[in-house]
Scaffold this active site. Structure first.
Site, PDB file in Angstrom:
ATOM      1  N   CYS A   1      -2.424   0.581  16.013  1.00 42.33           N
ATOM      2  CA  CYS A   1      -2.679   0.674  14.765  1.00 42.33           C
ATOM      3  C   CYS A   1      -3.522  -0.748  13.023  1.00 42.33           C
ATOM      4  O   CYS A   1      -3.251  -1.909  14.159  1.00 42.33           O
ATOM      5  CB  CYS A   1      -1.070   0.800  14.270  1.00 42.33           C
ATOM      6  SG  CYS A   1      -0.868   0.620  12.335  1.00 42.33           S
TER       7      CYS A   1
ATOM      8  N   CYS B   1       4.009   8.752   0.400  1.00 39.56           N
ATOM      9  CA  CYS B   1       3.966   7.664   1.351  1.00 39.56           C
ATOM     10  C   CYS B   1       4.123   6.252   1.921  1.00 39.56           C
ATOM     11  O   CYS B   1       2.899   5.602   1.412  1.00 39.56           O
ATOM     12  CB  CYS B   1       3.070   7.802   2.537  1.00 39.56           C
ATOM     13  SG  CYS B   1       2.435   6.704   3.822  1.00 39.56           S
TER      14      CYS B   1
ATOM     15  N   CYS C   1      -3.113   7.547   8.635  1.00 43.05           N
ATOM     16  CA  CYS C   1      -2.230   6.660   9.581  1.00 43.05           C
ATOM     17  C   CYS C   1      -2.641   5.608  10.000  1.00 43.05           C
ATOM     18  O   CYS C   1      -3.715   6.175  10.946  1.00 43.05           O
ATOM     19  CB  CYS C   1      -1.877   7.904  10.823  1.00 43.05           C
ATOM     20  SG  CYS C   1      -0.433   8.795   9.597  1.00 43.05           S
TER      21      CYS C   1
ATOM     22  N   GLU D   1       0.555  -1.209  -0.377  1.00 43.50           N
ATOM     23  CA  GLU D   1      -0.003  -0.025   0.300  1.00 43.50           C
ATOM     24  C   GLU D   1       1.213   1.015  -0.345  1.00 43.50           C
ATOM     25  O   GLU D   1       1.608   1.541   1.304  1.00 43.50           O
ATOM     26  CB  GLU D   1      -0.765  -0.094   1.552  1.00 43.50           C
ATOM     27  CG  GLU D   1      -2.035  -1.379   1.177  1.00 43.50           C
ATOM     28  CD  GLU D   1      -2.658  -1.420   2.321  1.00 43.50           C
ATOM     29  OE1 GLU D   1      -2.894  -0.243   3.173  1.00 43.50           O
ATOM     30  OE2 GLU D   1      -3.337  -2.279   2.555  1.00 43.50           O
TER      31      GLU D   1
ATOM     32  N   CYS E   1       1.590  -2.676  17.310  1.00 47.90           N
ATOM     33  CA  CYS E   1       1.551  -1.723  18.125  1.00 47.90           C
ATOM     34  C   CYS E   1      -0.432  -2.147  18.198  1.00 47.90           C
ATOM     35  O   CYS E   1      -1.194  -2.201  17.522  1.00 47.90           O
ATOM     36  CB  CYS E   1       1.717  -0.288  17.389  1.00 47.90           C
ATOM     37  SG  CYS E   1       3.827  -0.279  17.006  1.00 47.90           S
TER      38      CYS E   1
ATOM     39  N   CYS F   1       3.068  -6.127   9.527  1.00 50.49           N
ATOM     40  CA  CYS F   1       4.132  -5.069  10.299  1.00 50.49           C
ATOM     41  C   CYS F   1       4.042  -6.350  11.540  1.00 50.49           C
ATOM     42  O   CYS F   1       3.073  -6.857  12.186  1.00 50.49           O
ATOM     43  CB  CYS F   1       3.957  -4.260  10.888  1.00 50.49           C
ATOM     44  SG  CYS F   1       4.862  -3.171  12.176  1.00 50.49           S
TER      45      CYS F   1
HETATM   46  N1  SAH Z   1       6.653   1.519  12.178  1.00 49.23           N
HETATM   47  C1  SAH Z   1       6.937   2.954  11.021  1.00 49.23           C
HETATM   48  C2  SAH Z   1       6.824   3.286  10.510  1.00 49.23           C
HETATM   49  C3  SAH Z   1       4.975   3.382  10.169  1.00 49.23           C
HETATM   50  S1  SAH Z   1       4.716   5.318  10.272  1.00 49.23           S
HETATM   51  C4  SAH Z   1       6.716   3.771  13.199  1.00 49.23           C
HETATM   52  O1  SAH Z   1       5.797   3.013  13.586  1.00 49.23           O
HETATM   53  O2  SAH Z   1       6.690   4.988  12.550  1.00 49.23           O
HETATM   54  C5  SAH Z   1       2.954   5.464  10.764  1.00 49.23           C
HETATM   55  C6  SAH Z   1       2.684   6.349  11.555  1.00 49.23           C
HETATM   56  O3  SAH Z   1       1.359   6.235  12.079  1.00 49.23           O
HETATM   57  C7  SAH Z   1       3.298   6.295  13.202  1.00 49.23           C
HETATM   58  O4  SAH Z   1       3.380   7.218  14.113  1.00 49.23           O
HETATM   59  C8  SAH Z   1       1.739   5.433  14.151  1.00 49.23           C
HETATM   60  O5  SAH Z   1       2.012   5.514  15.015  1.00 49.23           O
HETATM   61  C9  SAH Z   1       0.774   5.884  13.542  1.00 49.23           C
HETATM   62  N2  SAH Z   1      -0.504   5.030  14.171  1.00 49.23           N
HETATM   63  C10 SAH Z   1      -1.163   4.277  13.373  1.00 49.23           C
HETATM   64  N3  SAH Z   1      -2.140   3.583  13.816  1.00 49.23           N
HETATM   65  C11 SAH Z   1      -2.688   5.287  14.002  1.00 49.23           C
HETATM   66  C12 SAH Z   1      -3.747   5.713  14.107  1.00 49.23           C
HETATM   67  N4  SAH Z   1      -5.174   4.464  14.312  1.00 49.23           N
HETATM   68  N5  SAH Z   1      -4.033   7.127  13.530  1.00 49.23           N
HETATM   69  C13 SAH Z   1      -3.380   7.881  13.644  1.00 49.23           C
HETATM   70  N6  SAH Z   1      -1.903   7.491  14.021  1.00 49.23           N
HETATM   71  C14 SAH Z   1      -1.713   6.080  13.736  1.00 49.23           C
END
Ligand code: SAH
Length: 360
Positions: A131, A117, A347, A104, A128, A124
């Site tokens: 996410c 992006c 995100c 994606e 987290c 992954c």
């Molecule tokens: N794995 C790396 C790269 C992904 S960046 C990292 O986590 O930094 C994607 C960003 O979106 C990260 O900062 C992540 O924490 C954020 N993110 C993930 N789920 C989200 C959500 N539901 N709402 C807002 N931000 C989110």
């Protein structure tokens, strides 16, 4: 905007892909095969600067060489399978790899820039808890060619004269757990003879894989983004399980010492605001002290809700109050409303459609 390309599905091939090689490595490889090094420069110019991916069109190569390259190498490795356009103009693509893996990418056109992006893994492993990609689990690393290819395919769907101006490694996956492929991709992005992007227009985001951070920053003077999301280990352990291995103190200590190796670029901290979890005024008050000594900018992103998670964004009033505390402490902070949330491109929403969850 042009639609998805009409190329037939890619056949699996054991020929090496030119996009897996930085220009330096491609030259070495060509020399090893008895070809002059400048042939690598010519081919890289066709692919990255002119967007030509068919050897037959590379008119400064003689026919025998074109046929040899055609037999030994491949160039393309992803095709756009599906393209969704958000009401705010954000475009989310699902690109298909030869093995059927779905990759994606999200293109975010704005008035003064166009950001792409890119993903670095299929799924992954970081899990987290807020996410959607984390909920999907890990399938495999992307290759360098598959990372670079996202840029090649996505720039083709832009209307002239718009160009991709910024690249963020913030799609699916944890870039620092696929660092070899990511480093080689960065080398291709920033080389003046390939994509010729300014390193400061490239940003790699990590949850904090500490042993890999300095190695990443040695590749080029790019921007580092760190997913922070909490001000205590208790909360961060719960949101970002990797924190149990690399806790906050260790992360921030390392970043404090980075100043000299980080080319004097600020660290971009991402902080997803989640109602009742990390959005208290105590959190806001703790942040300035926590980040002291780290030249940084803080991006607050209200949680993008999705069916894989019980978490919700705070109210606007709570977000305002949080922001006011930080601004009062003199912090450089921006509130980022994620774009493309109506198409699952925001995100933390990547992977949503595939799980079918967004149809609910
Ligand atoms: N794995 C790396 C790269 C992904 S960046 C990292 O986590 O930094 C994607 C960003 O979106 C990260 O900062 C992540 O924490 C954020 N993110 C993930 N789920 C989200 C959500 N539901 N709402 C807002 N931000 C989110």
């Amino acid at each position: 905007m042009r639609g998805p390309s009409n190329y037939s599905p890619l056949a699996m091939s054991d020929r090496p892909n030119l996009k897996d090689y930085s220009l330096e490595r491609l030259r070495e490889c060509f020399v090893g095969e008895g070809l002059p090094a400048y042939r690598a420069d010519q081919i890289a110019g066709w692919i990255y600067q002119r967007g030509v991916e068919d050897f037959a069109e590379m008119s400064d190569l003689d026919r025998a060489l074109r046929e040899r390259l055609q037999a030994e190498w491949q160039i393309r490795c992803l095709e756009i399978d599906r393209l969704d356009r958000s009401t705010d103009g954000t475009l989310k693509a699902i690109l298909l790899a030869a093995d059927g893996a779905q990759v994606e990418s999200v293109l975010i056109p704005e008035a003064d820039r166009t950001t792409l992006c890119v993903s670095t893994q299929v799924g992954c492993a970081m899990a987290c808890t807020f996410c959607a990609t984390g909920a999907l689990g890990f399938t495999r690393n992307l290759t360098t060619a598959e990372i670079v290819e996202q840029v090649c395919r996505m720039r083709e769907i832009l209307d002239e004269p718009r160009k991709i101006t910024n690249i963020v490694f913030m799609g699916m996956g944890e870039p620092l757990l696929n660092l070899a492929a990511v480093s080689e991709a960065i080398a291709i992005l920033v080389n003046p003879k390939t994509f010729a992007m300014a390193p400061r227009r490239v940003t790699v985001s990590t949850v904090g894989v500490l042993p890999k951070i300095e190695e990443l920053l040695a590749v080029a003077p790019i921007n580092l983004a760190v997913s922070l999301h909490a001000t205590t280990d208790r909360v961060r352990d719960q949101l970002v399980p990797l924190n149990q291995r690399y806790p906050l103190d260790a992360l921030l200590d390392l970043l404090r010492k980075l100043d000299s190796v980080n080319h004097r670029r600020p660290v971009f901290f991402e902080y997803t605001l989640i109602e009742g979890v990390n959005d208290s005024l105590e959190d806001a008050r703790r942040l300035p002290a926590l980040l002291r000594g780290i030249p940084s900018k803080l991006n607050l992103i209200p949680m993008n809700p999705h069916p894989e998670s019980v978490y919700r964004p705070p109210s606007d009033a709570a977000i305002d109050a949080f922001l006011r505390v930080l601004a009062g402490a003199g912090m450089t902070v921006t509130l980022r409303r994620s774009r493309g949330d109506d198409i699952g491109a925001a995100c933390g929403q990547l992977a949503l459609r595939r799980t079918g969850a967004a149809a609910a």
